[in-house]
Design a protein around this motif. Structure first.
Motif, PDB file in Angstrom:
ATOM      1  N   SER A  55      55.693  68.095 -17.382  1.00 29.66           N
ATOM      2  CA  SER A  55      54.342  67.842 -18.218  1.00 29.66           C
ATOM      3  C   SER A  55      53.706  66.627 -17.801  1.00 29.66           C
ATOM      4  O   SER A  55      52.405  66.923 -17.894  1.00 29.66           O
ATOM      5  CB  SER A  55      54.714  67.966 -19.707  1.00 29.66           C
ATOM      6  N   TRP A  56      54.234  65.571 -17.417  1.00 23.25           N
ATOM      7  CA  TRP A  56      53.534  64.194 -17.275  1.00 23.25           C
ATOM      8  C   TRP A  56      52.747  64.450 -15.838  1.00 23.25           C
ATOM      9  O   TRP A  56      51.876  63.721 -15.597  1.00 23.25           O
ATOM     10  CB  TRP A  56      54.612  63.214 -17.340  1.00 23.25           C
ATOM     11  N   THR A  62      44.636  62.055 -13.862  1.00 26.07           N
ATOM     12  CA  THR A  62      44.900  61.389 -12.977  1.00 26.07           C
ATOM     13  C   THR A  62      45.343  59.912 -13.273  1.00 26.07           C
ATOM     14  O   THR A  62      46.235  59.072 -12.956  1.00 26.07           O
ATOM     15  CB  THR A  62      44.422  61.450 -11.703  1.00 26.07           C
ATOM     16  N   SER A  63      44.320  59.380 -14.102  1.00 23.35           N
ATOM     17  CA  SER A  63      44.119  57.893 -14.400  1.00 23.35           C
ATOM     18  C   SER A  63      44.813  57.541 -15.606  1.00 23.35           C
ATOM     19  O   SER A  63      44.689  56.368 -16.111  1.00 23.35           O
ATOM     20  CB  SER A  63      42.416  57.427 -14.692  1.00 23.35           C
ATOM     21  N   LEU A  64      45.383  58.357 -16.470  1.00 22.68           N
ATOM     22  CA  LEU A  64      46.143  58.241 -17.715  1.00 22.68           C
ATOM     23  C   LEU A  64      47.130  57.051 -17.413  1.00 22.68           C
ATOM     24  O   LEU A  64      48.126  57.143 -16.564  1.00 22.68           O
ATOM     25  CB  LEU A  64      46.610  59.525 -18.184  1.00 22.68           C
ATOM     26  N   THR A  89      51.827  54.412 -15.486  1.00 21.31           N
ATOM     27  CA  THR A  89      50.857  55.638 -15.391  1.00 21.31           C
ATOM     28  C   THR A  89      51.685  56.842 -15.675  1.00 21.31           C
ATOM     29  O   THR A  89      52.952  56.958 -15.813  1.00 21.31           O
ATOM     30  CB  THR A  89      50.339  55.813 -13.747  1.00 21.31           C
ATOM     31  N   ALA A  90      50.980  57.909 -15.723  1.00 23.30           N
ATOM     32  CA  ALA A  90      51.933  59.303 -16.110  1.00 23.30           C
ATOM     33  C   ALA A  90      52.737  59.416 -15.182  1.00 23.30           C
ATOM     34  O   ALA A  90      53.756  60.169 -15.312  1.00 23.30           O
ATOM     35  CB  ALA A  90      51.033  60.396 -16.334  1.00 23.30           C
ATOM     36  N   ARG A  91      52.300  59.474 -13.777  1.00 20.99           N
ATOM     37  CA  ARG A  91      53.014  59.837 -12.635  1.00 20.99           C
ATOM     38  C   ARG A  91      54.565  58.978 -12.435  1.00 20.99           C
ATOM     39  O   ARG A  91      55.578  59.242 -12.394  1.00 20.99           O
ATOM     40  CB  ARG A  91      52.471  59.490 -11.271  1.00 20.99           C
ATOM     41  N   ILE A 192      39.149  59.838 -21.443  1.00 20.80           N
ATOM     42  CA  ILE A 192      38.245  60.663 -20.689  1.00 20.80           C
ATOM     43  C   ILE A 192      36.812  60.466 -20.571  1.00 20.80           C
ATOM     44  O   ILE A 192      36.040  60.245 -19.677  1.00 20.80           O
ATOM     45  CB  ILE A 192      38.661  62.239 -20.966  1.00 20.80           C
ATOM     46  N   ALA A 193      36.144  60.111 -22.092  1.00 18.75           N
ATOM     47  CA  ALA A 193      34.823  59.797 -21.864  1.00 18.75           C
ATOM     48  C   ALA A 193      34.435  58.685 -21.290  1.00 18.75           C
ATOM     49  O   ALA A 193      33.420  58.369 -20.487  1.00 18.75           O
ATOM     50  CB  ALA A 193      34.444  59.765 -23.563  1.00 18.75           C
TER      51      ALA A 193
END
Length: 366
Positions: A55-56, A62-64, A89-91, A192-193
């Motif tokens: 899920s991650w 991508t930038s989370l 990061t999420a990754r 995201i904004a």
């Protein structure tokens, strides 16, 4: 004798039996697995994703980066392998979860989606396609990534307007030329904004959820965040009057913004507008009657948990799980990783361990 006879019958029927089946191999399920193994209890973890941490990898942009520093992101037994005050990061989080399962040799079966849970002859029957497992205990650790929640009126948007849920958004290259409306002013919408505003005119729609009182990546945060974490973990719980007062508000409206502040949105020329109430002539219309002429809509409206596959009475009329600190009324059924299950940090990657330990001890004591 009865248990032995049942085990023989299960093997003959091609049914595997486990003392505990944990459904979900994210941070919640892995934490439960860690404690069950430490207590010497047999179990298996089932995860629908092809890889641990799926899920991650597949449902985040991508930038989370996480909203808590690495010092608060470790699962039990192994701190997050990153500088203490960095924000993974999420990754990196997905890779950590995968390495965690390997490090502690947790029995995770990936690409195994549970289709139905029911009761059979005093046990729980877990159906995964053509595979069948039985269990004395089942832990629901499916986390906060449920079914993307999008309002019904989304279908009324002009088909020329590109729309997606935040779980489908990866980066601005997915957007067409023209303005972008983000529906939902929480952390996802604000993050995201800030990113899409660099290349598109941007509106952020929804109730302002407020913001934490400090910039989380500033030097002063190193003094303030430990206090905030303590409050979120030990003061805002179901056991305190303040926690019980705050909990319904958090469950209904969400948490305040953590990384993005109101000044940041203004400086990025993100226009904050009221809630999106519907569609008029194919375009989104706000609560104040304003109609926006946009080319893209990103629904940052969260997820809803779908427990319709559970054929055991553990949810209320609204479909919400009924439990007391994760322990369901049905013997042997448990929930972990839900938002504010016990405390404000219950669904955080670094806050789930306390709930996981509580559930594992409850299973071992049966």
């Amino acid at each position: 004798m009865a248990a032995a006879a049942a085990a023989i019958e299960d093997r003959q029927a091609g049914v595997e039996h486990f003392e505990t089946v944990v459904i979900g191999g994210g941070q919640a399920g892995l934490s439960v697995g860690y404690y069950l193994k430490k207590l010497g209890r047999p179990f298996v973890i089932l995860d629908a994703n092809d890889r641990i941490g799926g899920s991650w990898r597949t449902r985040t942009w991508t930038s989370l980066r996480l909203f808590t520093p690495a010092r608060y992101d470790g699962l039990p037994g192994w701190p997050f392998p990153a500088p203490s005050w960095s924000y993974p990061t999420a990754r990196e989080t997905a890779d950590y979860l995968e390495a965690y399962a390997a490090r502690f040799e947790l029995p995770v079966r990936t690409a195994t989606r549970v289709d139905r849970l029911t009761r059979l002859d005093g046990r729980y029957l877990v159906e995964c396609g053509s595979k069948r497992l039985t269990a004395d205990c089942v832990v629901f650790a499916t986390g906060f990534y449920g079914t993307p929640s999008v309002p019904d009126f989304a279908a009324e948007l002009d088909p020329r307007i590109g729309q997606m849920h935040s779980s489908e958004y990866r980066d601005p290259s997915q957007l067409g030329p023209g303005g972008v409306l983000l529906v939902g002013a929480g952390n996802s919408g604000a993050d995201i904004a800030m990113e899409v505003s660099k290349t598109h005119r941007t509106w952020l729609s929804g109730r302002d959820k407020g913001q934490v009182p400090v910039r989380i990546e500033s030097p002063s945060a190193r003094f303030v965040l430990p206090v905030l974490w303590f409050v979120a973990s030990h003061v805002l719980t179901v056991k305190t009057p303040l926690g019980r007062k705050v909990r319904p508000h958090v469950l209904e409206h969400g948490a305040p913004r953590i990384r993005v502040r109101s000044n940041d949105l203004r400086d990025a020329n993100v226009e904050q507008v009221p809630k999106t109430a519907g569609v008029q002539d194919g375009r989104p219309v706000l609560e104040d009657g304003r109609v926006l002429d946009v080319a893209n809509v990103i629904w940052c409206t969260g997820f809803r948990q779908d427990f319709s596959w559970i054929d055991v009475p553990v949810v209320d009329v609204d479909g919400a799980p009924v439990h007391e600190r994760g322990v369901a009324a049905e013997p042997g059924l448990y929930f972990v990783g839900l938002d504010f299950l016990y405390s404000f940090t219950s669904e955080n990657i670094g806050g789930v361990r306390r709930d996981a330990r509580h559930i594992a001890k409850h299973i071992a004591s049966r």
